[in-house]
Motif scaffolding. Structure first.
Motif, PDB file in Angstrom:
ATOM      1  N   LEU A  13       0.825  -1.205   0.000  1.00  0.00           N
ATOM      2  CA  LEU A  13       0.000   0.000   0.000  1.00  0.00           C
ATOM      3  C   LEU A  13       0.861   1.257   0.000  1.00  0.00           C
ATOM      4  CD1 LEU A  13      -2.692  -0.876   2.730  1.00  0.00           C
ATOM      5  CD2 LEU A  13      -3.086  -0.743   0.264  1.00  0.00           C
ATOM      6  N   GLN A  14       1.745   1.330   1.003  1.00  0.00           N
ATOM      7  CA  GLN A  14       2.393   2.603   1.274  1.00  0.00           C
ATOM      8  C   GLN A  14       3.470   2.966   0.260  1.00  0.00           C
ATOM      9  OE1 GLN A  14       1.334   3.073   5.984  1.00  0.00           O
ATOM     10  NE2 GLN A  14       3.459   2.677   5.492  1.00  0.00           N
ATOM     11  N   LYS A  15       4.103   1.965  -0.356  1.00  0.00           N
ATOM     12  CA  LYS A  15       5.084   2.308  -1.383  1.00  0.00           C
ATOM     13  C   LYS A  15       4.397   2.826  -2.643  1.00  0.00           C
ATOM     14  CE  LYS A  15       5.710  -2.157  -3.731  1.00  0.00           C
ATOM     15  NZ  LYS A  15       6.674  -3.249  -3.999  1.00  0.00           N
ATOM     16  N   ASN A  16       3.100   2.551  -2.753  1.00  0.00           N
ATOM     17  CA  ASN A  16       2.303   3.083  -3.861  1.00  0.00           C
ATOM     18  C   ASN A  16       1.453   4.275  -3.432  1.00  0.00           C
ATOM     19  OD1 ASN A  16       2.712   1.265  -6.311  1.00  0.00           O
ATOM     20  ND2 ASN A  16       2.385  -0.224  -4.670  1.00  0.00           N
ATOM     21  N   ASN A  17       1.836   4.884  -2.305  1.00  0.00           N
ATOM     22  CA  ASN A  17       1.254   6.148  -1.848  1.00  0.00           C
ATOM     23  C   ASN A  17      -0.198   6.029  -1.398  1.00  0.00           C
ATOM     24  OD1 ASN A  17       2.649   8.547  -1.427  1.00  0.00           O
ATOM     25  ND2 ASN A  17       1.390   9.644  -2.902  1.00  0.00           N
ATOM     26  N   VAL A  18      -0.563   4.860  -0.888  1.00  0.00           N
ATOM     27  CA  VAL A  18      -1.862   4.678  -0.239  1.00  0.00           C
ATOM     28  C   VAL A  18      -1.613   4.476   1.254  1.00  0.00           C
ATOM     29  CG1 VAL A  18      -3.929   3.225  -0.038  1.00  0.00           C
ATOM     30  CG2 VAL A  18      -2.929   3.678  -2.297  1.00  0.00           C
ATOM     31  N   ILE A  19      -2.294   5.246   2.069  1.00  0.00           N
ATOM     32  CA  ILE A  19      -2.111   5.183   3.517  1.00  0.00           C
ATOM     33  C   ILE A  19      -2.640   3.850   4.043  1.00  0.00           C
ATOM     34  CG2 ILE A  19      -2.915   6.164   5.715  1.00  0.00           C
ATOM     35  CD1 ILE A  19      -2.991   8.899   4.209  1.00  0.00           C
ATOM     36  N   GLY A  20      -1.808   3.133   4.807  1.00  0.00           N
ATOM     37  CA  GLY A  20      -2.233   1.892   5.439  1.00  0.00           C
ATOM     38  C   GLY A  20      -2.570   2.104   6.899  1.00  0.00           C
ATOM     39  N   CYS A  21      -3.239   1.109   7.498  1.00  0.00           N
ATOM     40  CA  CYS A  21      -3.697   1.252   8.879  1.00  0.00           C
ATOM     41  C   CYS A  21      -3.698  -0.112   9.566  1.00  0.00           C
ATOM     42  CB  CYS A  21      -5.106   1.852   8.897  1.00  0.00           C
ATOM     43  SG  CYS A  21      -5.817   2.036  10.529  1.00  0.00           S
ATOM     44  N   LEU A  22      -2.827  -0.292  10.555  1.00  0.00           N
ATOM     45  CA  LEU A  22      -2.826  -1.530  11.327  1.00  0.00           C
ATOM     46  C   LEU A  22      -4.005  -1.533  12.298  1.00  0.00           C
ATOM     47  CD1 LEU A  22       0.966  -1.798  12.327  1.00  0.00           C
ATOM     48  CD2 LEU A  22      -0.148  -2.492  10.188  1.00  0.00           C
ATOM     49  N   LYS A  23      -4.653  -2.676  12.435  1.00  0.00           N
ATOM     50  CA  LYS A  23      -5.775  -2.773  13.376  1.00  0.00           C
ATOM     51  C   LYS A  23      -5.932  -4.232  13.825  1.00  0.00           C
ATOM     52  CE  LYS A  23      -9.339  -3.262   9.782  1.00  0.00           C
ATOM     53  NZ  LYS A  23     -10.512  -2.620   9.164  1.00  0.00           N
ATOM     54  N   HIS A  24      -6.587  -4.486  14.995  1.00  0.00           N
ATOM     55  CA  HIS A  24      -7.335  -3.582  15.848  1.00  0.00           C
ATOM     56  C   HIS A  24      -6.601  -3.498  17.184  1.00  0.00           C
ATOM     57  CE1 HIS A  24     -10.161  -5.590  13.081  1.00  0.00           C
ATOM     58  NE2 HIS A  24     -10.828  -4.448  13.077  1.00  0.00           N
ATOM     59  N   PHE A  25      -5.933  -2.385  17.455  1.00  0.00           N
ATOM     60  CA  PHE A  25      -5.131  -2.228  18.652  1.00  0.00           C
ATOM     61  C   PHE A  25      -6.009  -2.158  19.895  1.00  0.00           C
ATOM     62  CE2 PHE A  25      -3.037   0.305  21.888  1.00  0.00           C
ATOM     63  CZ  PHE A  25      -1.804  -0.313  21.966  1.00  0.00           C
ATOM     64  N   PRO A  26      -5.607  -2.852  20.981  1.00  0.00           N
ATOM     65  CA  PRO A  26      -4.390  -3.645  21.185  1.00  0.00           C
ATOM     66  C   PRO A  26      -4.508  -5.112  20.801  1.00  0.00           C
ATOM     67  CG  PRO A  26      -5.509  -3.359  23.270  1.00  0.00           C
ATOM     68  CD  PRO A  26      -6.314  -2.594  22.253  1.00  0.00           C
ATOM     69  N   GLY A  27      -5.614  -5.535  20.209  1.00  0.00           N
ATOM     70  CA  GLY A  27      -5.715  -6.895  19.710  1.00  0.00           C
ATOM     71  C   GLY A  27      -7.038  -7.570  20.016  1.00  0.00           C
ATOM     72  N   LEU A  28      -7.608  -8.202  18.968  1.00  0.00           N
ATOM     73  CA  LEU A  28      -8.867  -8.942  19.113  1.00  0.00           C
ATOM     74  C   LEU A  28      -8.684 -10.428  18.839  1.00  0.00           C
ATOM     75  CD1 LEU A  28     -11.336  -6.518  17.238  1.00  0.00           C
ATOM     76  CD2 LEU A  28     -10.911  -6.670  19.697  1.00  0.00           C
ATOM     77  N   GLY A  29      -7.447 -10.874  18.689  1.00  0.00           N
ATOM     78  CA  GLY A  29      -7.196 -12.248  18.267  1.00  0.00           C
ATOM     79  C   GLY A  29      -7.604 -13.309  19.259  1.00  0.00           C
TER      80      GLY A  29
END
Length: 221
Positions: free
Chosen positions: A47-63
């Motif tokens: 995503l980000q190397k192609n200039n699209v903002i990425g987003c890690l989720k879901h903090f702190p974790g739902l696993g």
């Protein structure tokens, strides 16, 4: 995404699947922190190397949640020890913050008792400012999960929005009608007037948001 003018993708999911039956079975990359970080990191990099903002989720974790613990309907509780959180839930964040510099991270509607036994993570200064900012060293943009979800119903949308900014989030998800937007804006104004929110706190978020927009070419300096 670029071709249709979308500059943000609220992905990838970095929850580490440890529950049976898992809440997010079709959305997770694996059952250990290293594999999740590897695959989610590749996704984020794409995503980000192609200039699209990425987003890690879901903090702190739902696993560690099962399919019966959907935050859309209820406020789930994760009672894992801090050692377990470090080994599983927080591991992808620690690695990817250091190596990939994610533009955004999404906080979510879950009470993680080892971090804050009283407040959901996205409303908790202990989770956002304490763990994500100070312990993990993240200085990018933090966005909330949907503040309209059932798990936050006891606080209400407007109060949840105010608490989320106090906690350290920069952007909010939730108000989706004109009346809800007006309600939240008024809640912010009231919170500033009565001293719950400061201009300094607002400016911190504004700076992070503007820096991200400049980095990804949304605005020019």
């Amino acid at each position: 995404m670029q071709q249709v003018g979308i500059n943000v993708n609220l992905a990838p999911v970095v929850d580490v699947q440890t529950a049976t039956p898992p809440l997010l079975a079709s959305r997770t990359f694996g059952t250990d922190g290293n594999s999740v970080a590897t695959y989610a990191g590749a996704f984020l990099n794409g995503l980000q190397k192609n200039n699209v903002i990425g987003c890690l989720k879901h903090f702190p974790g739902l696993g560690s949640l099962t399919s019966a613990d959907d935050p859309h309907d209820t406020l789930p509780v994760v009672s894992s020890s801090m050692d377990t959180l470090q080994k599983y839930d927080l591991a992808p964040y620690k690695k990817l913050i250091a190596t990939q510099k994610p533009a955004m991270i999404m906080s979510t509607d879950v009470v993680t008792t080892a971090i804050d036994p009283d407040l959901p993570a996205e409303l908790s200064p202990k989770a956002i400012d304490g763990v994500l900012r100070k312990q993990l060293g993240y200085n990018g943009v933090v966005i909330t999960d949907g503040l309209y979800m059932g798990g936050l119903s006891r606080w209400g949308l407007a109060e949840s929005a105010v608490l989320s900014i106090i906690a350290g989030n920069d952007l909010i998800e939730g108000p989706y009608t004109s009346s809800q937007v007006a309600e939240v804006v008024q809640a912010f104004k009231d919170a500033i007037q009565n001293g719950r929110l400061t201009e300094k706190r607002i400016d911190e978020s504004l700076q992070r948001i503007l820096l991200m927009k400049m980095q990804y070419g949304i605005i020019k300096a």
